[in-house]
Design a protein around this motif. Structure first.
Motif, mmCIF file in Angstrom:
data_model
loop_
_atom_site.group_PDB
_atom_site.id
_atom_site.type_symbol
_atom_site.label_atom_id
_atom_site.label_comp_id
_atom_site.label_asym_id
_atom_site.label_seq_id
_atom_site.Cartn_x
_atom_site.Cartn_y
_atom_site.Cartn_z
ATOM 1 N N THR A 61 12.892 34.802 45.393
ATOM 2 C CA THR A 61 14.187 34.158 45.644
ATOM 3 C C THR A 61 14.576 34.122 47.119
ATOM 4 O O THR A 61 15.484 33.385 47.484
ATOM 5 C CB THR A 61 15.305 34.891 44.890
ATOM 6 N N LYS A 62 13.902 34.926 47.942
ATOM 7 C CA LYS A 62 14.243 35.046 49.376
ATOM 8 C C LYS A 62 15.705 35.466 49.570
ATOM 9 O O LYS A 62 16.340 35.134 50.551
ATOM 10 C CB LYS A 62 13.975 33.743 50.131
ATOM 11 N N SER A 63 16.236 36.231 48.630
ATOM 12 C CA SER A 63 17.642 36.632 48.647
ATOM 13 C C SER A 63 17.983 37.593 49.778
ATOM 14 O O SER A 63 19.145 37.786 50.090
ATOM 15 C CB SER A 63 18.007 37.269 47.303
ATOM 16 N N TYR A 64 16.988 38.163 50.425
ATOM 17 C CA TYR A 64 17.212 39.105 51.512
ATOM 18 C C TYR A 64 17.450 38.408 52.850
ATOM 19 O O TYR A 64 17.866 39.040 53.819
ATOM 20 C CB TYR A 64 16.008 40.043 51.649
ATOM 21 N N LYS A 65 17.198 37.119 52.941
ATOM 22 C CA LYS A 65 17.204 36.385 54.210
ATOM 23 C C LYS A 65 18.487 36.534 55.042
ATOM 24 O O LYS A 65 18.403 36.619 56.257
ATOM 25 C CB LYS A 65 16.896 34.908 53.978
ATOM 26 N N PRO A 66 19.693 36.572 54.452
ATOM 27 C CA PRO A 66 20.887 36.678 55.300
ATOM 28 C C PRO A 66 21.085 38.061 55.939
ATOM 29 O O PRO A 66 21.974 38.232 56.759
ATOM 30 C CB PRO A 66 22.049 36.393 54.351
ATOM 31 N N TYR A 67 20.276 39.026 55.581
ATOM 32 C CA TYR A 67 20.502 40.401 56.012
ATOM 33 C C TYR A 67 19.526 40.820 57.098
ATOM 34 O O TYR A 67 18.459 40.232 57.249
ATOM 35 C CB TYR A 67 20.393 41.350 54.807
ATOM 36 N N LYS A 68 19.877 41.854 57.845
ATOM 37 C CA LYS A 68 19.017 42.375 58.896
ATOM 38 C C LYS A 68 18.075 43.451 58.356
ATOM 39 O O LYS A 68 16.946 43.584 58.809
ATOM 40 C CB LYS A 68 19.874 42.948 60.021
ATOM 41 N N PHE A 69 18.551 44.233 57.382
ATOM 42 C CA PHE A 69 17.769 45.316 56.811
ATOM 43 C C PHE A 69 17.823 45.249 55.290
ATOM 44 O O PHE A 69 18.807 44.801 54.719
ATOM 45 C CB PHE A 69 18.313 46.690 57.236
ATOM 46 N N LEU A 70 16.768 45.733 54.659
ATOM 47 C CA LEU A 70 16.740 45.934 53.219
ATOM 48 C C LEU A 70 16.654 47.442 53.026
ATOM 49 O O LEU A 70 15.725 48.082 53.518
ATOM 50 C CB LEU A 70 15.529 45.243 52.598
ATOM 51 N N VAL A 71 17.654 48.013 52.342
ATOM 52 C CA VAL A 71 17.741 49.456 52.160
ATOM 53 C C VAL A 71 17.681 49.761 50.677
ATOM 54 O O VAL A 71 18.402 49.163 49.884
ATOM 55 C CB VAL A 71 19.053 50.012 52.751
ATOM 56 N N LYS A 72 16.828 50.707 50.297
ATOM 57 C CA LYS A 72 16.725 51.138 48.911
ATOM 58 C C LYS A 72 17.360 52.522 48.807
ATOM 59 O O LYS A 72 17.018 53.424 49.562
ATOM 60 C CB LYS A 72 15.249 51.189 48.500
ATOM 61 N N THR A 73 18.313 52.670 47.898
ATOM 62 C CA THR A 73 18.935 53.968 47.649
ATOM 63 C C THR A 73 18.992 54.216 46.149
ATOM 64 O O THR A 73 19.020 53.285 45.358
ATOM 65 C CB THR A 73 20.379 54.060 48.199
ATOM 66 N N ASP A 74 19.007 55.466 45.789
ATOM 67 C CA ASP A 74 19.263 55.837 44.401
ATOM 68 C C ASP A 74 20.762 55.758 44.151
ATOM 69 O O ASP A 74 21.562 55.886 45.077
ATOM 70 C CB ASP A 74 18.803 57.272 44.125
ATOM 71 N N ASP A 75 21.141 55.602 42.887
ATOM 72 C CA ASP A 75 22.567 55.551 42.574
ATOM 73 C C ASP A 75 23.203 56.934 42.533
ATOM 74 O O ASP A 75 24.407 57.045 42.363
ATOM 75 C CB ASP A 75 22.840 54.766 41.289
ATOM 76 N N ASP A 76 22.427 57.990 42.748
ATOM 77 C CA ASP A 76 23.004 59.331 42.872
ATOM 78 C C ASP A 76 22.795 59.890 44.280
ATOM 79 O O ASP A 76 22.673 61.079 44.493
ATOM 80 C CB ASP A 76 22.441 60.283 41.813
ATOM 81 N N ALA A 77 22.752 58.979 45.248
ATOM 82 C CA ALA A 77 22.652 59.360 46.657
ATOM 83 C C ALA A 77 23.821 58.737 47.413
ATOM 84 O O ALA A 77 24.254 57.637 47.089
ATOM 85 C CB ALA A 77 21.331 58.870 47.241
ATOM 86 N N ILE A 78 24.318 59.470 48.390
ATOM 87 C CA ILE A 78 25.343 58.899 49.264
ATOM 88 C C ILE A 78 24.908 59.094 50.707
ATOM 89 O O ILE A 78 24.176 60.022 51.033
ATOM 90 C CB ILE A 78 26.750 59.500 49.039
ATOM 91 N N MET A 79 25.362 58.181 51.561
ATOM 92 C CA MET A 79 25.022 58.238 52.967
ATOM 93 C C MET A 79 26.259 58.507 53.792
ATOM 94 O O MET A 79 27.310 57.946 53.530
ATOM 95 C CB MET A 79 24.411 56.908 53.425
ATOM 96 N N ASP A 80 26.099 59.345 54.775
ATOM 97 C CA ASP A 80 27.133 59.541 55.771
ATOM 98 C C ASP A 80 27.281 58.201 56.496
ATOM 99 O O ASP A 80 26.274 57.578 56.853
ATOM 100 C CB ASP A 80 26.681 60.633 56.748
#
Length: 180
Positions: free
Chosen positions: A53-72
């Motif tokens: 789908t090339k759905s990532y094109k508008p973004y600068k980064f693709l980040v994968k996280t778990d749904d039980d992780a949080i980022m500062d």
């Protein structure tokens, strides 16, 4: 400054159950051929759809996280300040993928890792390798980067920027629950 976390595109698998009215709604849902027991196949299916789908094109980064992780929120500042252009792969490090990968490619922990979208372009052009039996999804991603011969800079994010399953200080102990 790039809004790494605020400006995100959420890809879920078909076993994710999220209240559609919540801010956590999925932008894309893909079928996972092997379910939760085979995370490598789930992640590969997600990348097949992302590449198709090339759905990532508008973004600068693709980040994968778990749904039980949080980022500062400072992780965004750290990545932006360390990013010097070119291809970058970042996350909290695990190490070389020696048990499955004779090339000893670096792989980052599955609860948080990412690449800039130029790397995603190269992955999509190269094609996605098959999963190797018992290979974790995070190991598969490092293996994929190696199989595609993508020259990149590995950026190790300090572990105190990403909290998986819990956050503890001297006065506080919070346990996270995955969304199911």
């Amino acid at each position: 400054m790039n809004r790494l976390l605020a400006d995100s595109y959420k890809v879920c698998d078909d076993s994710t159950t999220i209240d559609p009215a919540s801010h956590l709604s999925c932008d894309m849902t893909v079928s996972s051929p092997a379910g939760w027991k085979k995370l490598c196949f789930k992640t590969r299916a997600m990348f097949e759809e992302i590449c198709r789908t090339k759905s990532y094109k508008p973004y600068k980064f693709l980040v994968k996280t778990d749904d039980d992780a949080i980022m500062d929120p400072l992780v965004e500042n750290f990545i932006s300040s360390e990013y010097e252009g070119g291809n970058v792969y970042f996350g909290t490090t695990y190490g070389p993928n020696t048990s499955y990968d004779p090339q000893n490619n670096t792989w980052f922990g599955g609860w948080f890792y990412g690449v800039n979208t130029e790397v995603v372009d190269k992955i999509c052009e190269c094609g996605l390798p098959q999963c190797i039996s018992k290979m974790g999804e995070d190991q598969w991603f490092g293996y994929t980067l190696g199989q595609c011969n993508i020259e990149k800079r590995d950026l190790v994010v300090p572990e105190d920027f990403v909290h998986h399953k819990e956050y503890s200080t001297k006065r506080l102990n919070i346990k996270f629950t995955a969304i199911r």
